[in-house]
Design a protein around this motif. Structure first.
Motif, PDB file in Angstrom:
ATOM      1  N   UNK A 134      14.746 -24.545 -83.964  1.00  0.00           N
ATOM      2  CA  UNK A 134      16.057 -24.448 -84.604  1.00  0.00           C
ATOM      3  C   UNK A 134      15.936 -25.026 -86.006  1.00  0.00           C
ATOM      4  N   UNK A 135      16.069 -24.192 -87.004  1.00  0.00           N
ATOM      5  CA  UNK A 135      15.923 -24.640 -88.391  1.00  0.00           C
ATOM      6  C   UNK A 135      16.960 -23.945 -89.258  1.00  0.00           C
ATOM      7  N   UNK A 136      17.223 -24.505 -90.428  1.00  0.00           N
ATOM      8  CA  UNK A 136      18.108 -23.893 -91.414  1.00  0.00           C
ATOM      9  C   UNK A 136      17.270 -23.250 -92.503  1.00  0.00           C
ATOM     10  N   UNK A 137      17.678 -22.081 -92.936  1.00  0.00           N
ATOM     11  CA  UNK A 137      16.986 -21.394 -94.024  1.00  0.00           C
ATOM     12  C   UNK A 137      18.003 -20.968 -95.079  1.00  0.00           C
ATOM     13  N   UNK A 138      17.630 -21.104 -96.316  1.00  0.00           N
ATOM     14  CA  UNK A 138      18.540 -20.779 -97.415  1.00  0.00           C
ATOM     15  C   UNK A 138      18.699 -19.277 -97.566  1.00  0.00           C
ATOM     16  N   UNK A 139      19.802 -18.869 -98.221  1.00  0.00           N
ATOM     17  CA  UNK A 139      19.979 -17.474 -98.599  1.00  0.00           C
ATOM     18  C   UNK A 139      19.038 -17.139 -99.742  1.00  0.00           C
ATOM     19  N   UNK A 140      18.788 -15.840 -99.918  1.00  0.00           N
ATOM     20  CA  UNK A 140      17.931 -15.407-101.020  1.00  0.00           C
ATOM     21  C   UNK A 140      18.603 -15.665-102.358  1.00  0.00           C
ATOM     22  N   UNK A 141      19.888 -15.364-102.456  1.00  0.00           N
ATOM     23  CA  UNK A 141      20.698 -15.737-103.615  1.00  0.00           C
ATOM     24  C   UNK A 141      22.145 -15.872-103.140  1.00  0.00           C
ATOM     25  N   UNK A 142      23.071 -16.044-104.071  1.00  0.00           N
ATOM     26  CA  UNK A 142      24.449 -16.325-103.696  1.00  0.00           C
ATOM     27  C   UNK A 142      25.120 -15.177-102.943  1.00  0.00           C
ATOM     28  N   UNK A 143      24.641 -13.948-103.113  1.00  0.00           N
ATOM     29  CA  UNK A 143      25.263 -12.787-102.476  1.00  0.00           C
ATOM     30  C   UNK A 143      24.393 -12.137-101.408  1.00  0.00           C
ATOM     31  N   UNK A 144      23.137 -12.533-101.332  1.00  0.00           N
ATOM     32  CA  UNK A 144      22.212 -11.920-100.385  1.00  0.00           C
ATOM     33  C   UNK A 144      21.829 -12.928 -99.310  1.00  0.00           C
ATOM     34  N   UNK A 145      22.303 -12.743 -98.072  1.00  0.00           N
ATOM     35  CA  UNK A 145      22.001 -13.708 -97.004  1.00  0.00           C
ATOM     36  C   UNK A 145      20.589 -13.612 -96.440  1.00  0.00           C
ATOM     37  N   UNK A 146      19.773 -12.699 -96.961  1.00  0.00           N
ATOM     38  CA  UNK A 146      18.396 -12.590 -96.480  1.00  0.00           C
ATOM     39  C   UNK A 146      17.670 -13.926 -96.673  1.00  0.00           C
ATOM     40  N   UNK A 147      16.610 -14.140 -95.948  1.00  0.00           N
ATOM     41  CA  UNK A 147      15.920 -15.424 -95.928  1.00  0.00           C
ATOM     42  C   UNK A 147      15.402 -15.791 -97.310  1.00  0.00           C
ATOM     43  N   UNK A 148      15.759 -16.988 -97.760  1.00  0.00           N
ATOM     44  CA  UNK A 148      15.330 -17.481 -99.065  1.00  0.00           C
ATOM     45  C   UNK A 148      14.057 -18.305 -98.982  1.00  0.00           C
ATOM     46  N   UNK A 149      13.848 -19.141-100.011  1.00  0.00           N
ATOM     47  CA  UNK A 149      12.584 -19.868-100.148  1.00  0.00           C
ATOM     48  C   UNK A 149      12.534 -21.168 -99.358  1.00  0.00           C
ATOM     49  N   UNK A 150      13.688 -21.701 -98.928  1.00  0.00           N
ATOM     50  CA  UNK A 150      13.722 -23.065 -98.423  1.00  0.00           C
ATOM     51  C   UNK A 150      14.097 -23.118 -96.943  1.00  0.00           C
TER      52      UNK A 150
END
Length: 805
Positions: A134-150
């Motif tokens: 169970x982990x949290x992952x950032x959005x790709x950007x403010x409008x794109x909920x795809x998995x970001x860098x963090x």
């Protein structure tokens, strides 16, 4: 469920539906229904957006939740039963979407698949048997909920520790769990909103939290920039209030400065190790550094050595090794028992870049790039010593610099001396300067040479260009009179113990503040000269800047930079411009004052005790940045001198430490006491000696009573109710009470206070009983008990008043 329909939780807190995140694309998402911002807390199809009006959510024949648009089927849940009979999907009041069968058995839940938002009841951890994380992952950007860098996660190899990751790179750590919070997140232990818990057994380990008051609306997110933030919704102002954030400090982010660079929290800057230079010549040292000279990795005269760096926080590194060490790859494990052996093992290994050794026999070595080294204060108990490997030629380079430096210093000194000598002679011939003023001019030459020499010796590659320091400016009386419209009453800003202060404007348009020493002043030429000589040496953004002086026609005048927002007391205790002193501004003012005092006590050429720190001596520039003023009562300490005694008690009642008021003993701890009083005044908006309470205590005593009764929040200025960060407020009150402890030895130094204020990781001791906490308000009487004092300084430049003991 079609695109036009929503599924709502029983208490209308959350809703599930097809929503847009800013573009025309649609996502099946859960969002907060009870706040106007409609914040999205979970997305089912973060990696595949849909469009059009034919999208539906349904339960298919396999018993799984799926999104269908006629062409594509996207499976939301997995692992369901083979039949869809008696299945139901429910959105709970917690924000959890659950899939159940007829017997109410839980088949699937959205809480097992968190995205960037951590809601109460969610888990952050791992299952030892199934491998579930169970982990949290950032959005790709403010409008794109795809998995970001963090990603925020717990690592099974690190005991109960939460890590912020970027790929496989560790950016930040929470520290280990210690009961009600993590070691490096003390704000978690100073709150009354969240109940944090850690659970661990043979099956699973996870971190979770709940709310003491379920009616509170909160958000815990990891944003697109990699910051972890906690918010609480304020119903009155209809906005999210920031509670805390991590990493809070620039240096808290691992590898914030790049390789072979050290990070300083005090200045939020990076600095190359000695013997290294920036990789990016234009971009500074934030991009890392590289060696001036490659290491020889040999014996004899070319043998490499080490650069000793003290008071550092060791870098996080996967290549770090501790005892027992395998010194010989094909040999046995051996224990390194002394520092020399530890040094030799690094020296003889060409890949070893640094080592450290402690008395318990632990030898640490780092290989390749040194990343994440942090400079701590000299008093920080967590500081260690590290040895960075350098080439022999790089270590010996400094001794040759002075061969070049001597003629350059002479070239700087001789012309400067001639200029000052000619200028002084000319001014004396014109009757515009007397012998007592010459030391001001000559002192500036000494400052210039010292600065030039210091700048030269600090560089190993090139001589920095000397800055163009001019002799200390002397204004003639006619120009000062013209600038102030002949010291007109319309230009008068206020009056203090030295005399009146006027606003003026020079011919070049620069606004100035003019302090004119009154001939009837109780504080005379000696104090003015003291202030002139002291402030001429000081260069800090949180100290008022002295532009020059006028010493002719019997006048003694100081000219300062003009502070358009006057003094802090006019905002704290006055009735105007209340909106400008919000919580963020107060935090900036508190930290600025602390930095200014730290400079006076530790980083100026001589240790300086201000002796009259108070709200009226804190000036505010156009952007509400604080500047400490009035050095007429200040004293310098040279060498290792730490305190002094005087029979002449000067200063302001209410800010004096007990040892100074009663015994005439002053030190840096006297200023620390004054800072503690000022800190209490800033957070409460109340004056220490003008505070009226039913028990007739001064502000210090009232704060101590509230703290002892776990009611410290009640000290808060009511104007801050919808703005304040409560953990930060309680921390500031805690620090203030440490500063106003009765015994000077118990009080922290400013080098300890600054990290207490700015670094949430700093652990605070419990304060002992505050000084004067039983003293009755000096101004409290039967005629005044119903109101606060109406007087405050309206000066642009204020001066201290000598008060009776």
């Amino acid at each position: 469920m079609a695109t036009s329909e929503q599924l709502t939780s029983s208490g209308n807190t959350f809703e599930l539906g097809f929503f847009s995140t800013g573009s025309t694309d649609l996502y099946l998402a859960i969002r907060m229904k009870n706040v106007p911002t409609k914040d999205i807390v979970w997305v089912a199809n973060r990696d595949l957006a849909f469009s059009g009006s034919s999208v539906i959510l349904t339960i298919n024949g396999d018993g799984n939740l799926v999104i269908v648009d006629g062409r594509t089927t996207y499976r939301v849940s997995d692992g369901g039963p083979s039949s869809s009979q008696n299945l139901s999907a429910t959105l709970l009041e917690s924000g959890n979407l659950v899939l159940r069968n007829g017997s109410s058995d839980l088949l699937w839940q959205s809480f097992d698949y968190p995205l960037n938002t951590f809601l109460p009841g969610m888990k952050l951890g791992y299952n030892n048997k199934t491998g579930k994380v169970w982990s949290l992952t950032s959005w790709l950007d403010q409008q794109d909920p795809n998995k970001g860098d963090y990603e925020l996660k717990m690592d099974p190899s690190k005991s109960n520790e939460v890590l912020l990751m970027r790929g496989t790179e560790i950016l930040w750590s929470s520290g280990a769990w210690i009961g009600k919070g993590f070691t490096l997140m003390p704000e978690m232990r100073l709150n009354y909103i969240f109940n944090y818990t850690m659970y661990s057994d043979e099956n699973e380990t996870y971190f979770s939290y709940s709310l003491y008051n379920s009616s509170i609306i909160t958000r815990f997110i990891i944003d697109v920039s990699g910051y972890i933030r906690e918010f609480v919704w304020l119903e009155n102002s209809q906005q999210w209030a920031y509670i805390w954030s991590q990493p809070r400090q620039f240096c808290d982010t691992y590898n914030s400065c790049g390789p072979f660079s050290i990070c300083s929290k005090d200045t939020t800057s990076c600095r190359c190790f000695r013997g290294f230079y920036p990789l990016d010549r234009q971009g500074g040292q934030h991009g890392g550094c590289m060696r001036n000279m490659p290491i020889k990795c040999g014996n004899g005269d070319n043998k490499d050595g080490f650069l000793r760096m003290e008071n550092v926080k060791y870098p996080l590194s996967l290549t770090q090794q501790t005892n027992p060490l395998n010194l010989f790859p094909s040999g046995p494990q051996v224990l390194i028992s002394d520092a020399t052996t530890c040094q030799d093992t690094c020296l003889n290994n060409c890949s070893c870049s640094a080592y450290a050794y402690n008395t318990s026999g632990h030898c640490l070595r780092w290989y390749g790039d040194i990343l994440g080294l942090e400079q701590l204060s000299a008093k920080d108990p967590n500081g260690g010593t590290i040895f960075i490997k350098l080439a022999a030629s790089g270590r010996g380079a400094n001794k040759y610099l002075w061969i070049i430096a001597i003629p350059i210093v002479l070239l700087v000194f001789l012309p400067a001396s001639i200029i000052v000598f000619r200028r002084t002679k000319s001014l004396k011939n014109q009757g515009e300067i007397d012998d007592k003023s010459q030391d001001i001019l000559l002192f500036d030459v000494e400052m210039s040479i010292t600065t030039s020499s210091r700048e030269f010796s600090g560089s190993e590659n090139s001589v920095k260009q000397k800055r163009k320091d001019t002799a200390f400016p002397l204004f003639n009386f006619a120009s000062v009179s013209a600038a102030t419209n002949n010291f007109s009453s319309e230009n008068k800003l206020g009056e203090g113990g030295f005399g009146p202060v006027y606003k003026g404007k020079l011919l070049n348009g620069q606004e100035i503040a003019v302090k004119r020493l009154s001939k009837q002043s109780r504080q005379g030429l000696e104090e003015l000269k003291n202030e002139t000589m002291l402030i001429a040496k000081l260069q800090h953004r949180n100290l008022v800047r002295l532009l020059g002086c006028c010493l002719e026609q019997g006048e003694n005048i100081l000219i300062y930079e003009f502070m358009p927002n006057k003094s802090l007391d006019s905002f704290l205790f006055g009735s105007h411009n209340e909106g400008l002193l919000d919580w963020g501004t107060r935090v900036r003012i508190i930290e600025g004052i602390a930095q200014g005092l730290l400079y006076l006590h530790q980083y100026s050429r001589l240790r300086i005790i201000h002796r009259d720190l108070k709200a009226s001596n804190i000036l505010l520039d156009s952007e509400m940045n604080p500047k400490i003023s009035d050095f007429g009562l200040a004293r310098m300490f040279g060498g290792d001198k730490l305190q002094a005694n005087t029979n002449r008690i000067v200063g302001t009642f209410g800010y004096m430490s007990p040892e100074y008021a009663m015994e005439g003993l002053f030190s840096v701890k006297s200023d620390v006491f004054s800072f503690g009083v000022l800190l209490l005044e800033i957070v409460s908006g109340k004056k220490n000696t003008g505070f009226y309470h039913s028990s007739s205590l001064n502000l210090i005593g009232h704060a101590w009573e509230l703290w002892e009764g776990d009611r410290g929040v009640e000290l808060m200025d009511p104007k801050l109710e919808d703005q304040v960060s409560y953990p930060m407020l309680l921390r500031y009150i805690h620090v203030a009470l440490l500063c106003v402890q009765e015994t000077a030895a118990d009080r922290p130094t400013m080098s300890e206070v600054v990290p207490m204020l700015t670094n949430e990781h700093t652990v605070l001791n419990s304060p002992k009983k505050a000084a004067f906490c039983n003293a009755r308000s000096a101004t409290n009487n039967s005629n005044q008990s119903s109101s606060k004092p109406a007087t405050f300084s309206a000066n642009s430049i204020t001066v201290s008043l000598m008060e009776p003991r």
